[in-house]
Structures are given as structure tokens and as C-alpha cells.
Design an enzyme around this catalytic site. Sequence first.
Site, PDB file in Angstrom:
ATOM      1  N   SER B 260      50.444 -12.052  20.228  1.00 31.84           N
ATOM      2  CA  SER B 260      51.049 -11.412  19.075  1.00 31.84           C
ATOM      3  C   SER B 260      51.561 -10.056  19.498  1.00 31.84           C
ATOM      4  O   SER B 260      51.073  -9.465  20.458  1.00 31.84           O
ATOM      5  CB  SER B 260      49.981 -11.257  17.983  1.00 31.84           C
ATOM      6  OG  SER B 260      50.243 -10.154  17.148  1.00 31.84           O
ATOM      7  N   ARG B 300      92.115 -41.218  12.701  1.00 31.03           N
ATOM      8  CA  ARG B 300      91.241 -40.138  13.172  1.00 31.03           C
ATOM      9  C   ARG B 300      91.122 -39.158  12.015  1.00 31.03           C
ATOM     10  O   ARG B 300      92.135 -38.682  11.513  1.00 31.03           O
ATOM     11  CB  ARG B 300      91.797 -39.434  14.402  1.00 31.03           C
ATOM     12  CG  ARG B 300      90.756 -38.481  15.004  1.00 31.03           C
ATOM     13  CD  ARG B 300      91.327 -37.512  16.019  1.00 31.03           C
ATOM     14  NE  ARG B 300      92.005 -38.205  17.097  1.00 31.03           N
ATOM     15  CZ  ARG B 300      92.781 -37.589  17.988  1.00 31.03           C
ATOM     16  NH1 ARG B 300      92.939 -36.270  17.915  1.00 31.03           N
ATOM     17  NH2 ARG B 300      93.409 -38.270  18.920  1.00 31.03           N
TER      18      ARG B 300
END
Lengths: 386, 386, 386, 386
Positions: B260, B300
Site C-alpha cells: 500500500s 461493408r
Amino acid sequence: MSDLLWPGDHRCGELFSDAAVLAALVGVESAWLRALVRHGIAPAEAGTDLAGRAGPEDLDRLAAAAESGGNPVIPLVALLRERAGTPAADWVHKGLTSQDVLDTALAMCLRDAVARLRADIVVQVRALARLAGEHRGTPMAGRTLTQHAVPITFGVKAAGWLDDVLDAYDRLDVPPAARFGGAAGTLAGPAALAGSARGALALAAAAADELGLDHRPRPVTAIGDGLVACTDAWGRIANDVLLASRPEIGELSEEHGGGSSTMPQKRNPVLSVLIRRAALAAPPLGATLHAAAAARVDERPDGAWHVEWATLRTLARRAVTAGAQAADLLAGLRVHPDRMAATLAAARPGIDAEQREFTGDADGPYRGATDAIIDAALQRAAGVLG
Amino acid sequence: MSDLLWPGDHRCGELFSDAAVLAALVGVESAWLRALVRHGIAPAEAGTDLAGRAGPEDLDRLAAAAESGGNPVIPLVALLRERAGTPAADWVHKGLTSQDVLDTALAMCLRDAVARLRADIVVQVRALARLAGEHRGTPMAGRTLTQHAVPITFGVKAAGWLDDVLDAYDRLDVPPAARFGGAAGTLAGPAALAGSARGALALAAAAADELGLDHRPRPVTAIGDGLVACTDAWGRIANDVLLASRPEIGELSEEHGGGSSTMPQKRNPVLSVLIRRAALAAPPLGATLHAAAAARVDERPDGAWHVEWATLRTLARRAVTAGAQAADLLAGLRVHPDRMAATLAAARPGIDAEQREFTGDADGPYRGATDAIIDAALQRAAGVLG
Amino acid sequence: MSDLLWPGDHRCGELFSDAAVLAALVGVESAWLRALVRHGIAPAEAGTDLAGRAGPEDLDRLAAAAESGGNPVIPLVALLRERAGTPAADWVHKGLTSQDVLDTALAMCLRDAVARLRADIVVQVRALARLAGEHRGTPMAGRTLTQHAVPITFGVKAAGWLDDVLDAYDRLDVPPAARFGGAAGTLAGPAALAGSARGALALAAAAADELGLDHRPRPVTAIGDGLVACTDAWGRIANDVLLASRPEIGELSEEHGGGSSTMPQKRNPVLSVLIRRAALAAPPLGATLHAAAAARVDERPDGAWHVEWATLRTLARRAVTAGAQAADLLAGLRVHPDRMAATLAAARPGIDAEQREFTGDADGPYRGATDAIIDAALQRAAGVLG
Amino acid sequence: MSDLLWPGDHRCGELFSDAAVLAALVGVESAWLRALVRHGIAPAEAGTDLAGRAGPEDLDRLAAAAESGGNPVIPLVALLRERAGTPAADWVHKGLTSQDVLDTALAMCLRDAVARLRADIVVQVRALARLAGEHRGTPMAGRTLTQHAVPITFGVKAAGWLDDVLDAYDRLDVPPAARFGGAAGTLAGPAALAGSARGALALAAAAADELGLDHRPRPVTAIGDGLVACTDAWGRIANDVLLASRPEIGELSEEHGGGSSTMPQKRNPVLSVLIRRAALAAPPLGATLHAAAAARVDERPDGAWHVEWATLRTLARRAVTAGAQAADLLAGLRVHPDRMAATLAAARPGIDAEQREFTGDADGPYRGATDAIIDAALQRAAGVLG
């Protein structure tokens, strides 16, 4: 089970309705009870048929009572025990846990949904194969990024749709399975009853077989993803039909157009609209199933299991409705070769630029190429059409 | 390719990095060019190797130039033609369209990602098989809905994880495929070059084979769903480890805890935290691929294709990072049978209630039952471990 | 920071890049250090400027080191302490926790992103107000469910787009805020340093003010939803432009069309394509932020926090890219009243059916009605344009 | 409206049920008809009250008939005209379009749902304010990344929950609005009837006022996001309660535990489980609304509108159910300070490391700091509690 806010939902009938779920839950308890009797664990007199011991008139009560324990199996078991009489009452649900009964009942409902989907896909495949074959020589403008690109045929477009539908069909191939693991899925309860692990597995197999279900559960996301793959495929078709149905294009139209509450001249491509709607709704439902799978913890999770039930039901009904609509759409699709030809003519000579580059000739070889694509798709379709 | 905001991402190295994508794009163009030469379509002198003609130093320029046409293939082809010299310049990309090159390059990157995932899953499966086997007799409290339910063993819990990982492994079995269809996917360009549809298919097959790719593209959602199935499986394991690592439970711990920035005593189960993070991120990415599939239109689509590329990359890197972390997590997992035994003891006699009902004996037959489950999972694992 | 797979991403420049995030992280630590000095907690000599003590050359190292503790602040603090010299090293990060630093740095990056979005929205609003005003009398066919419905004007359509963009603009009004709560958010660390809770709040306020941030953090989903609301609004516009750019309709076109790698005649509406792409990608990213919020547990969650960082970055860059593209699109939009008139003429008399019903006259009163709608939107726009 | 698969759903009663939607649809048509009469457009004799002209017995028929036009308003208008008698039949729906009626009816249902949510949130806020106040001095272990971090109080944890709930409450502040724009939203129909745009606006305002709705529609995503923000806030609380209810921790418990179908000793935290379930389901539903917003095209979109209706209904019922459950959960929450103290004692001295660093004293100043946080939250709460 009407649904005013999802037009077309009535096509699902009782599929996955509360009544159908209840019948499936009772069916699972019955199959287990019979297995206990047949394996000599419960006495023959316990072998009551539970079907009919709980029905639609119990739904409100069961649904409300489901909250206190978190699932509907708990009050249902109490009800069945109350109504089964002795000695059956002592054996109902013996060795099982709520999750066994609920997951197995959902598998039964899913099986029915997949059967409906398969039947509708066969109709779609037949229609698409016909369209691809009949229109292999129907020229139209191919479009990419909304603009005219190169000439194609409507047959090759239909073959592309067909390939997509066949891919989706393949993804429905997830055998619905029973789950008879007892509390925490350890088989301990069934094994205690049967006297051995082998006995427990035999019991579970017997009950699964009676219900016509597979023995090994797959992650529920597998069938969930398959259902979404279906709506994806139909969504693409719907998008193409919606576009081609626009008056400025007019190359395709639905058999019956939908009306308007205020504009008398409208002929809306309603089936396509409703299919597209399902294609928007399904992916997030599939994602919910994945999020639930990813949130599992312990031997039975604290919410991640519970969220699956209604999500699966909604996803399945959305898919079945869309599948039936897609079958209707494709079976009745009107093709307008004249409009296709007119679009193509207007797009010339630009649209022939690529072909000209290769052959010096705008009436180039695309026909042979697209025939090869169509034939490959038709061959795949034959596998489904038999 | 550092990612400060996705700790662990460096494990992916260059997988799917811009440089890797560029190399794949160039590789596709090279393979096609060679196929044209080998089939006697382009002259032998055109058979330049394009590898190295574009590299990391071109990335900024290519990325910026990609916007005006909407994809990076357009500026890349211009660059390659500029640098390939004659006569190769005339033959680069001949007969192809941008989508051929991009989709095939993505398939190559996906193949590499799946290879990494498979290797890491083998490590996981080995670790899980060991845990399931070694701890088949290590009792612990089974938990449902957060509460103590029935006794289980850690072995059967590990077997459940193993089954999940094997299910995910199965879903990665989607062969990455090349796409060489030319403009609008009609094969017209390749067929014009080759003189026939059959020739076009042969060309496409030759190029695909050189790249080691399958010939038939599957919907991109199939592999996307497989990647999410992986993070689902690892997410569940991480959730269980996170819970069991809590100081109040202490039944499992990671090999190395994370520190930490302010609390010196902390030993955080960091791998599990980071895996769980991926399990939260992946389902919506999978849903994006489905939403794109459902939004397709024309030969497409106008955006639905474009959204797939980066989504696939992110999903693949998330999965690969999580897969490597899961392999480390499982290979180094510390099991604390004493704490498991203590929890179980404290949970008694309540936790034995179900067994007592069946056998009048709390030290009932669960061992044999869980052994059967473990053995079935180990047998599946053997198929992967070879 | 090139992105080959998200064309247009270069428009974001360094926004939210790893370098920008690092600079923001260092900025937060600096502001805190200065606040400690100014409040007489740290000695004056500790007041070193940390800017420049860590930079782009440290990114790879920091990113890799971030994994062991799960976030990049831990290695960064170590690095800054190493480089800050005494006595600053003793005071760097004093009283803070990783989450303070990371969340505050993300708020700074978000503030920059929102500033970019606001500026681009002003451009959009100006363009839309002009279009709505100039074309209030330009008739065109209104369409519902893809079919011609009633006559509208292009002005009223632009006013609808404008209203949407203004709604989205409003939703960006979430003040980015600092977080200085110390470990577990209890203010205990700052209070211990400052000698009182009041002192801790003063410290936090001073640091926030220096960074130009608000004091009260809002849920990150609030700004996330605002970003998605933006792409929703632009997506709708893009869809309309894409449709109207189709050659069969031709009522709108982009200023510059995009080219093709193989079809020389193509003029693709590329900006719209790329905006639509972002509109597909954003909703699932917003959902990820909500899923993370819903998965929180403890004083800092075990993964649900970690997934936010990269998700926010991606969402912000997608939005900023799309916002810049939408500004270009609208500023350069070409309107073709002749084509609109032609469509409308072809749609007659059907399209006038509703009006005829009310007035017996097809050239009915819609003009006045649409003017009222346009004027209301222009009035809202004036509030933004100042 | 029972829902066997979403235990607790019965708490919503008829909220958003098909019957409620139908009543709202009829209410909208009635309000419009009355406005036409009051403004002297329709004759006084047309001012029939439509309420009761269609009811639950018509639902199946209407739902099935909704498919052919794509929405339920079309068959409802036909039914109402059939039953309204002359001259009302000529004026029913005059000048409106389906979207006006459906969107306005949904706004009415949403208003009722938000009213329910607000009332339940007030109950939650009261309970949370009490918990935060009563437990401001109840020490417990703060946890980050699953590990003990620093001492906190249960009061400050409750204050964090409270802040979250208040943030969510704020996001419900989206005024439900009517929509009376006529076909394609141009106001042309109403203006033709009223003789002017001003008259059309007055008509629309009159009808909206009668229904108690705002005049300006906001994007439906705004309220959708607010609903998800609610389930996010409750989900976090549920996660904390689920964790703290684990037997190994035991710091919190629900008032009533849920039972099991097979394990008599179980006391499951069922409300929390069911709330967590909703928190998993809601984000993807919110994303569906955004995806629909982003897919809009034309003056009424081809599916993106249709998908909103059922999504909103499901999201609203999920939120209302969870809100009622959260109110019950918090009002009945059992706090166990002894277990909190025991955990904290066991976590010492490690958990005091940060405080010791600052003060040399483990019984440091966190109390004052947490009091400041609690007081700020209580002050916000007072604004809601009045």
C-alpha cells in the site's frame, strides 16, 4: 401473457411464461421423485405424479412467496409437500437443492425455445437458399460505407445473409442439461440417499434422461451468446431490408407493410423494424449473463445466480419473436430486379471502375465469382435442410 | 506500449500493439503479393518482400492519415507502393480491398493472443488439477448465498474452477481465418486477376495458407465471446480467492501480497483484484462486438466494422493479461487447511444439518461424492495436459 | 500516442495519455505538498516543486511496477521520494492514499477532456444554429420508420439535432472534484497532520483549489453518462448524414469525402462513419462504469475501482475524437435543397395526406409550426453561444 | 402481473403493467380530446371521457394487433374510435401520432415509478441518517482491497452509503414530459387544427398540464441513467451487508433471514442478494437506452424507438423492487458493535500502523475526522427529510 410494449411477443405463446416455468419446475420434481422410486430409494407408494399439483392459479401466491427465500422453488416445494399426501410428501425434493430444480427447469424452457428457433431458422434457410439461387443472376449495386462500390448480384447478398444465419444456427448447438448436484453441488445428498457416489450419478442420469436433458451443464453464457448471435444475423438482414425498402431505393419490400395511426399512405417495413429492435436489445442481455458468470462466488452466488433467470427468459422470448418475424420476412420478401437494375445503371460508369481496371471491361467476370460464393452457401444450407 | 491505467498490461508485450498490427498488415500484403507471383499473375520481379518497408517509425503518420479514408490500410498501401519500387508497386494490394487486409491482420493478432491464452490456460489447468487432487480430502465449509451450507472439500471447489476453465478453453476453438474477397467481398477482383472464380479461390487459399490461417471467416463475436468466457472463469476464481483471503476467513492467500502507499501492514491479494477488474471490463466489450454485428448493413457497414478493431484489441489484451495473472495466481496459491478446518468446526453443527437428515451422521458420505466430481474434472484436464 | 485502430484518435493529442496522467499524478502530489507547507505542517524547505521529477522516460518502469501493488501511485511515490531529496522526501504523499492521488489526477484529465468537448460543442452549436436558421424554409421529406411521412424543412431537422446537442452539453455539467480523504477516506491521516478535522478539510480545500477542482466528488458515472449522451447525440446526426449521403438520396454530403484503397470513384462520408463508430462503442463503456459502481464493497473495492481508470480514459478519448469530428462534419456540411425538393416532389401526393386531412390543402401551415420549433432551439443555442 | 423469475417484483404492483400502460395511453388520448374541446376545435359533444372505453380485457387483442403496425397505439385508436361514438370518434387522436401517445404514456408510468422510488429513498435516508448518527462512535475495521486498512466507525460507513443514495436521489430529478408534436414531430397537425403554431403550443401545453407533465421532453437516457444510479447505490450497500453478514464476520445482519429448500439452519441475507441482483441487471438496460438513442435516424427511427418501451419498463420495475427492498433492508438492519470491536481488536496492531505513524498513538484523532464527514452527510439528508 400479453406484452403491450413488445409487439410480436405473442408469437412466443406460453414459452418461458410463468405457467411454463412452473410446469417445468413441477416436472423436475416429478422426475426426481420417480427416479427415487425406481432406484428403490423411496417406496413405490411415494411415486405420485406431481403434475397438476400446482398450476397457474398458484402463480401469484408462489411469486410473492418467492421473495422471502429468494427463489420460487422454496415455496413450491412446501406447496407440493402439502398437496402430495403421504408418503410422497416425505420424498418430494429429497436430496435436491433449489438450484437443481430451477436450473433444470430453465434448461427445459430453453430447449423448447431452441426448438422453436431451429424450426424458424429452417424456414429462413429455405427462403434464403431460394433467393440466393433464383437471383444469382440479378445484378445490383454493391455498397460499402453507404456508397456504390462494385456491381454484385442480389443472389450473393442473400448468400451472405444465409451464411450468417447458418453460423448462428451452429451456435445454438449447446445441449440443455439437467443439474442434480444437491446442496452446494457436492452430490452429497443424492449419494447419501443412493448409498454411493455411483448411485447418485445413476439417479441424476435417470432423472435427466426422463426429462430428455443432457447430463453435463454448460455455462449459461454459451446458449446466451448463441441467442445473441441469432439476433445479430437477423439484425443485419433487417438493416439491409430497411434500407432497400426506402422509397428512394425500393429494391426490396416486405410482403405486407404496416400502417400508421395518422398517415394513411404509409407502408412501413414493420417486421424489419421489430427485428432490428430485438437486435438492439439482445447484446446487453447477453452481457448481463456474462457479468453474472463473472460475479459468481461461493458454491452458490449471492445475486449472480438470481439475475440469470429473468434475463434468460427475456433474451429467449426476444430471440424467438425475432426468429418467427425473420422467417415471415424472408418467406415473403419481395425483390424488385428492375429497381436494382436502375440503381446500377445510374451508378455507372463509376461503379465499374474496379472491374475496368482489371479487365478493361465493365461486364467483367463477377458473375462466376459470385456463383462460387453462392454455391458454397447453398451447400452449407443443404446440411440444414436435409 | 506502456499502460499506466491497466496495471499488468505490460505482460502482453507487443501483442496487438500498433507495431504488431502494422507488421501483420504488411504481412498480409506480402502474402498476397507472393501468391500473385506464384500463380503467374504478377511477374516474378514483383515478388519483393514488403516486410521492413513500413515500420514503427511510420506509425504516427499512418495513424493520422488513416482518418481521411477511415482505415489505416489506405495510407499503408500508398506507402508500400511508394517504397516497393517497380514493378512491385503495380501489384501491391491488387485485387484486394481494405477490409481483406485489416480483417486478416486482426486474425493474425488474435491467433497470437489465443496462443498465449492457451499456454497460460495449460499452466492454470495443471495447477488446478494439482490442487483438486492434493486437496480432495481437505474439508472446508461450502457456502451458498454467503452462508455456511454443507461441508465440501477444497478439492471439489478447485475441480469446479477447473471445469470452468476447461469450458472456457473449449470456447477459444475458433479458427482465425483470412479474408480475401476483394471489393464488397464478391471475389470479382481476384477472379479477374486469376481468370476464374476457381483461380480466385486458389489464390486466396494460397495466401491464407502462407499466413497459417483458416479459409472461412467466422463471425468475430465467436472469438469475442470466447475471450469473455475466459475472463468469466477467472473472475469467479478471483472472487473466491478474494473472499478467502480476507483476514476473517484466511483460507487461501496469494503467494505475494501487494503493498500500500500508506499502510505498511497491508498484504493485498493484488492478482485477484486485477483479474476481477478484467472480468468486469470484458462483458461490455463482448457486447460491443455483438452490437456491431447487429448494426451491419450493405457490403461493408458504415461504422459497425470500424468499431470492431480497437474493441478486439482491448478485449484481447485484457484477456491475455488476466490469463497470465490467473496462471501466476493459481500456480502460487497458498491453501490453509487449518483455517478451513477451523471455519468448518465453528460452523458445526448447523452445517451438518442436511447430511444428518440423510444419514443420521455428520461425517457422512460426501467424500465419495466429491471424489467422483473431482475425478471427472481431472479426466477432462488430462485431455488438455496431454 | 498513435492509435492505428481508432482513426482520428490523434485529434486528442496527449489528452489522457500516459504522459498526461503521470503529469497529473505528480501535480496532485505537488499540490498536497505545497498545502502541507503553507499550512505549517511541513517545513518550508520541504516545498520542492515535484514537477519534472518524473516524466515520460519513467512510464515503462512505472507501468510495469504498478502491477505489484495494483496501481501506479505506489511506485510513483517511491520514485518521487527517491528524487525529492530531504526533507521533501519525508513529506511527499504524507496523509494521502493512492486513491486520493489517482482519482484526483483522473478528475484533472477529465476536466481537460470536458473543456475540449465544450469548445467543440460550441462550434457544433454555431453550425447547427446557422443550418437551422438558413434552412427554415428548405422543404424536404420527413421520414418515419424509413418511409416518407410528412413534409418537413431541413431547418427543423437541424433544430432537432441542435436540441439533442444542447441536452448533451447540459449533461457535461459535472464539476470535476478532488479527493483528499486519506486511507479508507476517513480524513484521519490529514486530520492527524493538521491537528483537527477542520484543519484536514482546510488542507484538502487548499489543495483542491490550487488544482482548480471542486471539493465534493460526484459518482464517476455522472460524467461517464454525460460523455455517452454526447456520442448519442452525434451518433444520431451521423446516422442522418450517412443516410442522406447515399447516392440514391443525395440530400446532404460531407465537405470532403474519403477515398478507397481499391475503388477510385468512391467518396465516402468518413467523418460520419467514424462518429457512428464512437456511438456504438460508448454505451457499453458507460455501462462498465455503472457495473463498477454497483460492484463496490469495503472502503475501497477489490477491482471495481481499478476498472474505472482505463474505461474513463477510453470513453473520454472516444468522445473527444467524435466531438472534433462532429464539429468538422457540421461546419462543412453540404446541403442540397434541389435533391430535397426532388424527393419531396416524388413523394407527393402521398406525403401530403395528413395535411390534406386537416386543411384540404397540401401547402399547409407546417412552416409556421416548424418555425416555432426552430426559434425555441435557437433561443437555447444563444445561451451557449453567448 | 406475477413474475416467478424476479422474486420481489410483486412489490411493484400494477406499476408499468400492461393494464397501467393501457390506462395511461387512454389517459393521453382523453387529455388531448378534452384539450381539443376546450380550445374550441372539437365540438363540446366530442368531449367524451375515454377512460373505461378500453381495459384489461382488451389487452391480449391489442398486444397481438400491435405487431402489424409496430406499436399498440394504432389498434388502440381504432378501438377507441369504434367505441367512442359520434362525434367523439372523429376527434380521437386528431393531430397526434403514435409516438406522441406512447411516449407521453411512458412518461406517466415513469412519473409513478419515480414517485415510488422517492418515497422509498426517503425511508432509506431516514434509516441511514439514524445509523450514521447512532453509530458515529462505533468503531470497526475499515477495509481496502479486502484487507484491514485503518479503523473507521460504522457511522462513517453509513454516511458513505447515505451520500451515495443522496447522489442517486438527485439524479432522479428529470421532469417527465409530454410530447404532442404530431406526425414527424413538426407540430403541423396540431397547428393545422389550432390555426397557428401558437395555438398548437397552447393545445399541447393544456394537455400536458392536465396530465401533470412537463412540456419539454428530455432524452430518455437521462431518467434511465438516474434509475441505474439508484441501483448502483443500493448495490454497494447490499455488497457491504452481504459481506458483513457472513458468519466469519457477523458485523451486520438482516432483520429476517431467508430460508433454504434443503438446509434448515440457513439464514440467508435475502434482501441484499436480491438487491445485488438488480444492480447487476440495471447497467446493461441503461446501456440499451443509450444504444437506442445513438441508433436514431429519420424523424422516427426504425427500431431504436421501439426497443425503448419494454427496456424502460423492465428497468423501472427492477429499480422500484430494489428500492423497496433497500428501504426494508436499511430500516431493519441489525448492527453488531461487539463483532465489529472484536474484528478491530484482532486486526491490531497492524490496522493502527498509519495512525501511529502520524501521532505515535493508535487511539488517534479519527473520531473527529469521521464526525465531520458524518455531519456533512446528515446535513444533506436533512434537505430530503425536510
